[in-house]
Design an enzyme around this catalytic site. Structure first.
Site, PDB file in Angstrom:
ATOM      1  N   CYS A   2       0.821  -1.097   0.053  1.00 36.48           N
ATOM      2  CA  CYS A   2      -0.037   0.068  -0.199  1.00 36.48           C
ATOM      3  C   CYS A   2       0.771   1.217  -0.027  1.00 36.48           C
ATOM      4  O   CYS A   2       1.949   1.191   0.169  1.00 36.48           O
ATOM      5  CB  CYS A   2      -0.895   0.039   1.311  1.00 36.48           C
ATOM      6  SG  CYS A   2      -1.716  -1.360   1.559  1.00 36.48           S
ATOM      7  N   GLY A  74       3.636  -2.741   2.955  1.00 35.55           N
ATOM      8  CA  GLY A  74       4.708  -3.675   2.759  1.00 35.55           C
ATOM      9  C   GLY A  74       4.115  -5.348   2.826  1.00 35.55           C
ATOM     10  O   GLY A  74       2.817  -5.321   2.643  1.00 35.55           O
ATOM     11  N   GLY A 359      17.063  -9.052  -7.443  1.00 39.13           N
ATOM     12  CA  GLY A 359      18.313  -9.558  -7.139  1.00 39.13           C
ATOM     13  C   GLY A 359      19.148  -8.331  -6.114  1.00 39.13           C
ATOM     14  O   GLY A 359      20.151  -8.579  -5.885  1.00 39.13           O
TER      15      GLY A 359
END
Length: 640
Positions: A2, A74, A359
């Site tokens: 969000c 998150g 990565g």
């Protein structure tokens, strides 16, 4: 995933319409819905990108009686374990996702709840009974969080543009932040480019209560080295940790893929993904027409080995028509030119997936940058302490007045570095404008205003605080604390969220990072070879041609672009009356940079930094109100 925003006050009820504006301006972070909480002293809001518990994971979330309210940006990868623990302790959870865990963890552990979390996060928890706001940011800074306090109230948001929607928040350039930006190509925390608005640093908590702000650190990577006797055992442990970090990040109710650059880090993540799922992995790569910057053939080698569903895009100078969009999304000057391909690979990926694995973090944890090998060589060439000041003076004298890139200048800089402590050796490697170059660039007035402000001191402090036992290890620690959260993570977060795409970084799993931090430097950089242990660990997974290729990085052919298709843009933006009237930079110094670059001296990074600063200034300072869309800024510049 969000975007969050809010206002708390001990003097008046926060305005609901302001909260809605703060959230509407970051709709790209959450196109799937919005949620709001308002009471006498708080207004908390969010925009949602639905990934987990798509049907029921709305926010804000609250405890059973509504006295603790939270908004969250998150993902918590250990939420199944957290939910089970909370239910066992008698808590009643109304949803099946991760966000609701926060309010109940707060009830159980207070501010210490952050130590229970495995993931990336920025959140706000409002304790209505105590009139207390808790803000927190994840350990390494994957998710952003800005704040502004005025004594009676506090505003916070995932992006600066949310805060400046409030006319009461001044939009004034912070000259110290600009000074640091020109050194590092980003504005380091806790500064933002605006006076009075701060970034909450990674691994920190902020508590607001009764108009007072208290900030404290809750985590810092411990880089104290441990004894290692069996390299193969460590390589196997690394494989196990990486597979676990990838596995927990593949939990999603929306389509998932991966960025594949052609380097070892992203290739290792894709290899681990392929081993963790029975489905074809979707991979996405960006390339350039210039073969010196094009890694697509290496990405294809990995895609072929694991039979991924692979997609590519070529970025050309014409792609820089997106510059106004980037300036608006980044909110403050940001001069890492790889933001351009990052934005386009995110745009390409979003056509097929909602979540990507990256990565990011492998270089900092495992010693991937060539500058680490240089630091190791310089460490072996350390001069006697009594000779260092003389070497530094001699080197500075040789370099002074020498043409950039000339043998005399390189020799002078080398001697100067030998005479410096480790942090001052590393600082020039991380500089885009050196202190002398900034002095030459600034007007007399600006030079006087910034007298005594030393951007290199930020690196000194990180080096001094590090527990690493080598200068090379302290350089890696410095990058974890500065370059990673200041440059790489904002670049990925903003580029992906601008396209409503969630990025997850397995190599930044804090458990993996904590294990890697204890590895001795010799298992990271050895005999000029970077990423020594990581290469040994993932060698069985990857095509041979990837293992020993030179590191390219996610760079763009900026120098040639600025001598060709973008030459006119650089001159238009940096030499017109609008730029000259600011009184910040000497017009003749800017003109010299442009001329010397055309003559063959590579000033691309410095010119680009000035362009990005000017674009930001025109969009966010020169406009009468803060723009709510990219097409509302860039006043006074001829559109190309």
């Amino acid at each position: 995933m969000c975007g969050i925003a809010g206002v708390v006050s001990n003097s008046s009820r926060p305005a609901a319409d302001l909260l809605h504006r703060m959230c509407d301006v970051i709709i790209h972070r959450g196109p799937d819905g919005a949620g709001y909480h308002t009471d006498e002293h708080a207004a908390l809001g969010m925009r949602r990108l639905a990934i987990i518990d798509v049907a029921g994971g709305q926010q804000p979330v609250s405890n059973e009686d509504g006295t603790v309210v939270a908004v969250f940006n998150g993902e918590l990868y250990n939420f199944p374990e957290l939910r089970a623990e909370l239910i066992a302790r008698g808590h009643r959870l109304a949803s099946d996702g991760d966000s609701e865990c926060l309010v109940h963890l707060y009830e159980e552990y207070g501010d210490e709840l952050v130590h229970r979390l495995r993931g990336m996060f920025a959140f706000a928890i409002w304790d209505t009974r105590r009139g207390r706001l808790l803000l927190a940011r994840d350990r390494v800074g994957k998710k952003p969080l800005y704040w502004h306090a005025d004594g009676t109230s506090l505003r916070f948001g995932s992006e600066l543009k949310s805060l400046v929607q409030d006319p009461a928040v001044p939009r004034r350039l912070d000259l110290v932040a600009m000074h640091h930006y020109l050194t590092y190509q980003y504005v380091p925390a806790p500064w933002s480019i605006y006076e009075g608005i701060s970034k909450l640093p990674p691994g920190h908590l902020l508590v607001w209560q009764d108009g007072r702000v208290d900030i404290r650190s809750y985590w810092r990577l411990d880089v104290t080295p441990r004894a290692v006797t069996d390299e193969e055992q460590e390589a196997q442990r690394l494989r196990d940790l990486l597979l676990d970090a990838v596995r927990v990040r593949m939990i999603s109710e929306r389509p998932l893929g991966a960025f594949l650059s052609g380097g070892i880090d992203s290739a290792a993540v894709v290899a681990a993904m392929a081993q963790s799922t029975g489905e074809r992995v979707k991979t996405f790569s960006i390339g350039f027409d210039n073969p010196d910057f094009d890694e697509r053939r290496y990405a294809r080698a990995v895609a072929d080995r694991y039979d991924t569903d692979h997609h590519e895009m070529v970025v050309t100078p014409h792609a820089l028509d997106v510059l106004p969009t980037l300036a608006w999304h980044f909110d403050e000057p940001f001069a890492d030119s790889s933001a351009i391909p990052s934005f386009y690979v995110a745009q390409l990926s979003r056509q097929q997936v909602t979540v990507v694995l990256t990565g990011d973090g492998g270089d900092e944890s495992f010693g991937g940058y060539t500058r680490y090998a240089l630091m190791a060589r310089l460490e072996r060439l350390t001069a006697p302490r009594l000779l260092r000041p003389a070497l530094a003076r001699l080197g500075a004298g040789l370099a002074a007045g020498a043409r950039p890139g000339s043998p005399r200048r390189r020799a002078g800089r080398g001697l100067e570095m030998l005479g410096q402590p480790a942090s001052r050796r590393y600082a020039p490697m991380m500089s885009y404008f050196t202190p002398d170059q900034k002095v030459a660039l600034y007007t007399d007035e600006l030079r006087a205003q910034l007298a005594g402000v030393d951007s290199y001191r930020l690196l000194d402090e990180v080096f001094d605080a590090s527990r690493a036992d080598t200068a090379t290890g302290r350089a890696m620690d410095a990058d974890v604390n500065m370059y990673l959260p200041g440059d790489l993570l904002p670049k990925v977060d903003i580029s992906t969220m601008a396209n409503s795409l969630e990025a997850r970084a397995p190599l930044l799993d804090h458990q993996l990072m904590e294990w890697a931090a204890g590895l001795p430097t010799r298992l990271k950089v050895r005999g000029g070879e970077t990423k020594y242990l990581l290469k040994r660990a993932v060698e069985p997974w990857l095509p041979e041609e990837l293992m020993n290729r030179p590191k390219m990085g996610f760079a763009v052919p900026l120098a040639s672009w600025l001598r060709g298709e973008l030459r006119g843009l650089a001159h238009d933006v940096l030499t017109d009356d609008t730029a000259r009237s600011r009184g910040l930079f000497r017009p003749d110094a800017v003109a010299t940079l442009l001329r010397e670059h055309e003559e063959g001296v590579n000033h691309a990074s410095r010119i680009w930094a000035l362009i990005q600063f000017e674009l930001w200034h025109r969009m966010f300072i020169d406009t009468p109100t803060a723009p709510s869309r990219p097409d509302q800024g860039l006043t006074g510049m001829r559109q190309r």
